[in-house]
Each structure stands twice: as C-alpha cells, then as structure tokens.
Enzyme design. Structure first.
Site, PDB file in Angstrom:
ATOM      1  CG  ASN A   8      -2.048  -0.965   1.110  1.00 27.37           C
ATOM      2  OD1 ASN A   8      -2.724  -1.006   0.101  1.00 27.37           O
ATOM      3  ND2 ASN A   8      -2.241  -1.789   2.131  1.00 27.37           N
ATOM      4  CG  ASN A   9       5.468   2.777   0.820  1.00 29.01           C
ATOM      5  OD1 ASN A   9       5.555   3.709   0.039  1.00 29.01           O
ATOM      6  ND2 ASN A   9       6.265   2.646   1.871  1.00 29.01           N
ATOM      7  CE  LYS A  12       7.893  -0.902   0.838  1.00 30.80           C
ATOM      8  NZ  LYS A  12       7.642  -2.171   1.559  1.00 30.80           N
ATOM      9  CG  ASP A  68       9.234  -6.670   5.876  1.00 25.92           C
ATOM     10  OD1 ASP A  68       8.920  -5.462   5.834  1.00 25.92           O
ATOM     11  OD2 ASP A  68       9.336  -7.297   6.936  1.00 25.92           O
ATOM     12  CB  THR A  69      12.808  -2.915   3.332  1.00 24.20           C
ATOM     13  OG1 THR A  69      12.678  -3.316   1.968  1.00 24.20           O
ATOM     14  CG2 THR A  69      14.114  -2.162   3.499  1.00 24.20           C
ATOM     15  CG  PHE A 148      10.047   6.079   0.941  1.00 24.50           C
ATOM     16  CD1 PHE A 148       9.832   4.878   1.606  1.00 24.50           C
ATOM     17  CD2 PHE A 148      10.445   6.043  -0.388  1.00 24.50           C
ATOM     18  CE1 PHE A 148      10.011   3.668   0.957  1.00 24.50           C
ATOM     19  CE2 PHE A 148      10.627   4.823  -1.042  1.00 24.50           C
ATOM     20  CZ  PHE A 148      10.408   3.635  -0.367  1.00 24.50           C
ATOM     21  N   GLY A 149      11.068   6.928   4.357  1.00 26.42           N
ATOM     22  CA  GLY A 149      11.595   6.092   5.438  1.00 26.42           C
ATOM     23  C   GLY A 149      12.853   6.695   6.037  1.00 26.42           C
ATOM     24  CG  HIS A 176      17.551  -1.600   0.480  1.00 22.36           C
ATOM     25  ND1 HIS A 176      18.016  -0.297   0.440  1.00 22.36           N
ATOM     26  CD2 HIS A 176      16.259  -1.512   0.866  1.00 22.36           C
ATOM     27  CE1 HIS A 176      17.044   0.524   0.798  1.00 22.36           C
ATOM     28  NE2 HIS A 176      15.963  -0.183   1.059  1.00 22.36           N
ATOM     29  NE  ARG A 177      11.454  -1.422  -1.619  1.00 13.72           N
ATOM     30  CZ  ARG A 177      11.746  -0.459  -0.719  1.00 13.72           C
ATOM     31  NH1 ARG A 177      12.262   0.680  -1.093  1.00 13.72           N
ATOM     32  NH2 ARG A 177      11.502  -0.650   0.558  1.00 13.72           N
TER      33      ARG A 177
END
Length: 193
Positions: A8-9, A12, A68-69, A148-149, A176-177
């Site tokens: 839902n992000n 992302k 998941d991160t 973000f984050g 990473h992503r």
C-alpha cells in the site's frame, strides 16, 4: 504479464514501477481492490514477504510479489531490522523512527548499517525468494528531501550523499530494493518473457 505488488506504500510502488520493464504490468493492491491490512507478524523479513505474497495469492488468485525491508544497525545488533517501520512505536511514521534512531546512536562511534530487502514471488504455483543488501552508515543529521523512510539519514558506502539527496535513478541502481528488484526482473525475463 500482470503482476501484483503487495504493497500500500505509494512511494515503494512508484520506485519499483520505474525499475520494471514495460513487458510487466504492475498492479497495486488498490488495483485488485484489496483493502485488507495484511499484518506483518513474522520475525524475519523473508517471513513477512512470504506472508503478504501468500495472502494475495490465496485470497485473490494473482501472481504477485511482496517485499519487506529492514534497516540493520551494527552497533544495535542488527536492530531495528524487521521492526524498522515501527521502531519508535505508535504512531508509526518515518520522522519518529529517524529521531529515535538518531537519539539511540547519539553516543555511538560505530554507525555502520545496512538496508536489507527480501522479496517473495508467487508465480504459477511456485515460490521464489530474492534479497538485496546495501551497506552504508547512519548520518548524524538528516540530509536531502527525496526518498522516504530512513533515506535522509542513510548514506550508502562509497557515496557522500544520503539516499534522500540522490536522484531516484541513482538510488535505484545501488539500493537494497533496487538490487532485489533487479534479481526479480532478471529471473522473470529469463523464465517468463
């Protein structure tokens, strides 16, 4: 090929969309009318990614992937890790999480950290896992307006900018992503193109 990204992000989603080839039509949870809050109850990143992907496949029947991160800080024995999004407790938000981390690290010399992303792909009744890691360090103060984050306080190894001070294209190449998504894309192009 249609693939659901179980998130839902919107940040992302946008980030991942920029990395996928045009042959893959990315659908969001909203696109498939999934408005359920999928609780991340596992104790590992892989476990949470699998839990979310399995939920979509079981309840909506789509080929999908979920991620998941976690941010793993060396001097905190790998914390916040799987609890990165809720590190500061409720209300869970990036600003509170960053402030808590900066506070906890205030007197620490070692600011070494890494972002780790786990992706679980469910496709044609098979399951595959991918991982991406980006090493770096936690800055002493926020830098940059993008991302973000924890992006404003994470500086990747070999760079003098935080993720939040980089362009999306530059960040995606080394993040990473980005690394995990590239492994996913390579796999899909080799096996499903």
């Amino acid at each position: 090929m249609k693939l659901v990204f179980a998130t839902n992000n919107v940040n992302k989603l946008k980030e991942v969309q920029q990395m996928l080839p045009n042959s893959i039509e990315l659908l969001s949870l909203k696109d498939i009318e999934c408005f359920d809050e999928i609780e991340e109850t596992e104790t590992t990143l892989q476990g949470n990614a699998k839990l979310k992907a399995d939920y979509i496949t079981k309840n909506f029947g789509y080929n999908c992937f979920a991620d998941d991160t976690g941010l793993e800080v060396e001097s905190l024995n790998g914390k916040p890790g799987v609890y990165s999004a809720r590190f500061a407790g409720e209300p869970a938000n990036a600003e509170n999480n960053m402030q808590k981390l900066l506070s906890v690290l205030k007197d620490k010399e070692d600011r070494t950290a890494q972002f780790r992303t786990a992706i679980c792909l469910n496709i044609d009744d098979k399951q595959f896992l991918f991982e991406g890691i980006c090493k770096g360090e936690i800055l002493k103060e926020k830098q940059g307006e993008k991302g973000f984050g924890y992006d404003p306080i994470f500086q990747p190894e070999g760079y003098n900018l935080s993720f939040a001070a980089m362009s999306a294209a530059d960040k995606n190449k080394i993040s990473h992503r980005g690394i995990a998504i590239q492994k996913l894309v390579d796999f899909l192009e080799k096996n499903y193109a």
